[in-house]
Design a protein around this motif. Structure first.
Motif, PDB file in Angstrom:
ATOM      1  N   CYS A  86     -76.291  42.405  16.492  1.00 44.77           N
ATOM      2  CA  CYS A  86     -76.309  41.279  15.544  1.00 44.77           C
ATOM      3  C   CYS A  86     -77.096  40.069  16.076  1.00 44.77           C
ATOM      4  CB  CYS A  86     -74.881  40.836  15.229  1.00 44.77           C
ATOM      5  SG  CYS A  86     -73.888  42.105  14.419  1.00 44.77           S
ATOM      6  N   ALA A  87     -77.729  40.230  17.246  1.00 45.79           N
ATOM      7  CA  ALA A  87     -78.351  39.079  17.932  1.00 45.79           C
ATOM      8  C   ALA A  87     -79.341  38.321  17.050  1.00 45.79           C
ATOM      9  CB  ALA A  87     -79.018  39.539  19.222  1.00 45.79           C
ATOM     10  N   ASP A  88     -80.200  39.043  16.318  1.00 46.63           N
ATOM     11  CA  ASP A  88     -81.208  38.306  15.526  1.00 46.63           C
ATOM     12  C   ASP A  88     -80.969  38.468  14.021  1.00 46.63           C
ATOM     13  OD1 ASP A  88     -81.899  40.922  15.212  1.00 46.63           O
ATOM     14  OD2 ASP A  88     -84.053  40.637  15.519  1.00 46.63           O
ATOM     15  N   ALA A  89     -79.730  38.765  13.633  1.00 47.76           N
ATOM     16  CA  ALA A  89     -79.428  38.952  12.198  1.00 47.76           C
ATOM     17  C   ALA A  89     -79.342  37.603  11.483  1.00 47.76           C
ATOM     18  CB  ALA A  89     -78.105  39.699  12.045  1.00 47.76           C
ATOM     19  N   ASP A  90     -79.844  37.577  10.252  1.00 49.97           N
ATOM     20  CA  ASP A  90     -79.647  36.395   9.398  1.00 49.97           C
ATOM     21  C   ASP A  90     -78.258  36.425   8.774  1.00 49.97           C
ATOM     22  OD1 ASP A  90     -82.330  35.280   9.581  1.00 49.97           O
ATOM     23  OD2 ASP A  90     -82.949  37.093   8.505  1.00 49.97           O
ATOM     24  N   LEU A  91     -77.735  37.644   8.629  1.00 53.91           N
ATOM     25  CA  LEU A  91     -76.433  37.806   7.956  1.00 53.91           C
ATOM     26  C   LEU A  91     -75.829  39.146   8.376  1.00 53.91           C
ATOM     27  CD1 LEU A  91     -75.494  36.994   4.365  1.00 53.91           C
ATOM     28  CD2 LEU A  91     -75.343  39.381   5.034  1.00 53.91           C
ATOM     29  N   VAL A  92     -74.512  39.170   8.535  1.00 55.65           N
ATOM     30  CA  VAL A  92     -73.805  40.411   8.882  1.00 55.65           C
ATOM     31  C   VAL A  92     -72.830  40.740   7.756  1.00 55.65           C
ATOM     32  CG1 VAL A  92     -72.215  41.509  10.529  1.00 55.65           C
ATOM     33  CG2 VAL A  92     -74.060  40.016  11.359  1.00 55.65           C
ATOM     34  N   HIS A  93     -72.805  42.005   7.344  1.00 53.57           N
ATOM     35  CA  HIS A  93     -71.957  42.456   6.233  1.00 53.57           C
ATOM     36  C   HIS A  93     -71.080  43.596   6.756  1.00 53.57           C
ATOM     37  CE1 HIS A  93     -71.809  43.652   1.656  1.00 53.57           C
ATOM     38  NE2 HIS A  93     -70.621  43.704   2.233  1.00 53.57           N
ATOM     39  N   ALA A  94     -69.785  43.347   6.849  1.00 51.72           N
ATOM     40  CA  ALA A  94     -68.859  44.345   7.395  1.00 51.72           C
ATOM     41  C   ALA A  94     -68.054  44.986   6.274  1.00 51.72           C
ATOM     42  CB  ALA A  94     -67.927  43.697   8.407  1.00 51.72           C
ATOM     43  N   HIS A  95     -67.809  46.283   6.419  1.00 49.93           N
ATOM     44  CA  HIS A  95     -67.124  47.047   5.379  1.00 49.93           C
ATOM     45  C   HIS A  95     -65.801  47.582   5.913  1.00 49.93           C
ATOM     46  CE1 HIS A  95     -70.740  47.038   2.797  1.00 49.93           C
ATOM     47  NE2 HIS A  95     -71.321  46.891   3.965  1.00 49.93           N
ATOM     48  N   GLY A  96     -64.702  47.045   5.376  1.00 49.94           N
ATOM     49  CA  GLY A  96     -63.378  47.471   5.824  1.00 49.94           C
ATOM     50  C   GLY A  96     -62.805  46.503   6.849  1.00 49.94           C
ATOM     51  N   LEU A  97     -61.487  46.541   7.001  1.00 48.79           N
ATOM     52  CA  LEU A  97     -60.767  45.569   7.831  1.00 48.79           C
ATOM     53  C   LEU A  97     -61.161  45.660   9.306  1.00 48.79           C
ATOM     54  CD1 LEU A  97     -58.530  43.416   7.885  1.00 48.79           C
ATOM     55  CD2 LEU A  97     -56.900  45.254   8.331  1.00 48.79           C
ATOM     56  N   HIS A  98     -61.184  46.863   9.870  1.00 50.13           N
ATOM     57  CA  HIS A  98     -61.422  46.992  11.311  1.00 50.13           C
ATOM     58  C   HIS A  98     -62.877  46.687  11.668  1.00 50.13           C
ATOM     59  CE1 HIS A  98     -57.367  48.161  12.105  1.00 50.13           C
ATOM     60  NE2 HIS A  98     -57.425  48.958  11.053  1.00 50.13           N
ATOM     61  N   ALA A  99     -63.795  47.100  10.797  1.00 46.37           N
ATOM     62  CA  ALA A  99     -65.211  46.756  11.005  1.00 46.37           C
ATOM     63  C   ALA A  99     -65.374  45.240  10.948  1.00 46.37           C
ATOM     64  CB  ALA A  99     -66.064  47.423   9.938  1.00 46.37           C
ATOM     65  N   ALA A 100     -64.655  44.601  10.012  1.00 50.53           N
ATOM     66  CA  ALA A 100     -64.763  43.150   9.846  1.00 50.53           C
ATOM     67  C   ALA A 100     -64.193  42.416  11.055  1.00 50.53           C
ATOM     68  CB  ALA A 100     -64.039  42.712   8.569  1.00 50.53           C
ATOM     69  N   LEU A 101     -63.103  42.933  11.614  1.00 49.86           N
ATOM     70  CA  LEU A 101     -62.508  42.298  12.799  1.00 49.86           C
ATOM     71  C   LEU A 101     -63.496  42.364  13.970  1.00 49.86           C
ATOM     72  CD1 LEU A 101     -60.047  40.991  14.150  1.00 49.86           C
ATOM     73  CD2 LEU A 101     -59.319  43.286  14.838  1.00 49.86           C
ATOM     74  N   ARG A 102     -64.116  43.533  14.180  1.00 49.43           N
ATOM     75  CA  ARG A 102     -65.089  43.684  15.266  1.00 49.43           C
ATOM     76  C   ARG A 102     -66.297  42.774  15.042  1.00 49.43           C
ATOM     77  NH1 ARG A 102     -63.787  49.092  14.988  1.00 49.43           N
ATOM     78  NH2 ARG A 102     -65.744  49.828  14.111  1.00 49.43           N
TER      79      ARG A 102
END
Length: 378
Positions: A86-102
């Motif tokens: 995620c170092a050079d991401a403009d935006l991060v999109h996580a799918h699901g609770l555990h992915a979102a927590l990480r």
């Protein structure tokens, strides 16, 4: 249809997004593949962080996304790997609770916006339910926007303190039609012969063999249709921790039920069925419900979670954990050709109201644009 462009008129560089998958249920993995494909086609750079086996199964690389293998555990190594991705991401999109927590842990201390899609709800009891609430609260508060795949998930996110929670457009990736495989009648006959249902009605249930899926209620209901002639056969496709206990019940009580394990040909089995049955204690956008309506297979389902919103008047809805109501609905439908035909027609109409893949990508892209308008010029 007009598309929101990922390119700003002021010469900004292409939007760089990272999609984070956790355990990756079939629904969320297929959604991410569809999303990645549509975003790449619109000039967005997409990196999918998911276990290596998820890329093999869903082919994110095949639609132009970069796959970055990240194990599905929450250990520090997985979070560190995600931080790098995620170092050079403009935006991060996580799918699901555990992915979102990480993702929230990986972005900690950074100003990168986090979008979270809740495709389903986690289930827990006792002390674990309290922990789950804390996790949900942590995740929705870290997110700039939470997208819920059904209205009750949006309400749940708001109750947990989400600043901005909206109903997500989630397209159903249409399964291949049986026609592509050859003559539908011959295929139907072949599938029914394999399952042992040539001269008897075939009922189909699909899903992991877990407690919240309602299979105990379904087996209770199957007792009631043993009195029918011929006796319908219920086939359950899926694998899970309850397999041994369910199999024991089927044998001990001589129930007209077959467990066929995890199958790659669920679409064909469904097309060969007379009815689909969904007895879950909770669902958001059930893939089985969508496949059944698409395939013109009448559906009996519990009126829980996002099901009523998803199917409208195109299914027989019954109360959760009510074996008598479930059995009665199945017996009634099997004996009523007109009602089954009506549900098939309504199913096709209802399926036409669901978001398309194009609409899903357009909605997500408009959320991304809202959150990244102050990006630097290229």
């Amino acid at each position: 249809m007009s598309h929101v462009s990922s390119h700003s008129p002021h010469g900004q560089s292409p939007l760089r997004t990272v999609q984070v998958l956790g355990g990756g249920s079939a629904g969320s993995s297929a959604h991410v593949r569809s999303l990645a494909s549509g975003l790449v086609a619109r000039g967005v750079r997409v990196t999918v962080c998911a276990p290596a086996e998820a890329d093999l199964a869903y082919g994110f690389s095949g639609v132009g996304a970069q796959h970055f293998p990240v194990p599905r555990s929450s250990d520090p190594a997985a979070v560190a790997a995600l931080r790098v991705a995620c170092a050079d991401a403009d935006l991060v999109h996580a799918h699901g609770l555990h992915a979102a927590l990480r993702a929230a842990l990986a972005l900690s201390g950074r100003r990168t916006p986090l979008v979270v899609t809740w495709h389903t709800r986690s289930h827990a009891e006792g002390a674990r339910a309290h922990l789950l609430r804390l996790l949900e609260r942590r995740v929705v508060r870290a997110a700039a926007v939470v997208l819920g795949s059904s209205s009750d998930l949006v309400d749940r996110a708001r109750r947990r303190g989400a600043r901005d929670a909206r109903l997500a457009a989630v397209a159903f990736p249409t399964p291949r039609k049986a026609v592509e495989y050859g003559d539908p009648d011959r295929l139907r006959h072949k599938a029914r012969a394999e399952l042992g249902a040539i001269d008897r009605p075939l009922l189909m249930a699909v899903g992991s063999l877990d407690r919240h899926r309602g299979y105990d209620t379904l087996l209770d209901a199957s007792r009631a249709w043993r009195s029918l002639d011929p006796v319908p056969l219920l086939v359950i496709a899926g694998e899970g921790p309850l397999r041994a206990a369910l199999q024991r019940r089927i044998e001990d009580e001589e129930l007209p039920v077959r467990l066929v394990g995890r199958r790659e040909d669920v679409s064909e089995l469904l097309l060969a069925s007379d009815l689909a049955v969904l007895p879950s204690a909770w669902e958001s956008r059930s893939v089985l419900a969508q496949e059944a309506l698409h395939a013109r297979v009448p559906l009996v389902a519990t009126a829980v979670g996002g099901i009523p919103e998803l199917v409208g008047d195109a299914a027989e809805l019954v109360p959760c954990a009510d074996a008598d109501a479930l059995a009665a609905a199945v017996v009634r439908l099997l004996g009523d050709d007109d009602r089954r035909e009506l549900l098939k027609e309504r199913g096709v109409r209802q399926a036409a109201t669901w978001p398309t893949e194009d609409e899903t990508v357009a909605q997500v892209l408009s959320v991304y644009d809202e959150l990244t308008q102050t990006r630097p010029l290229a």
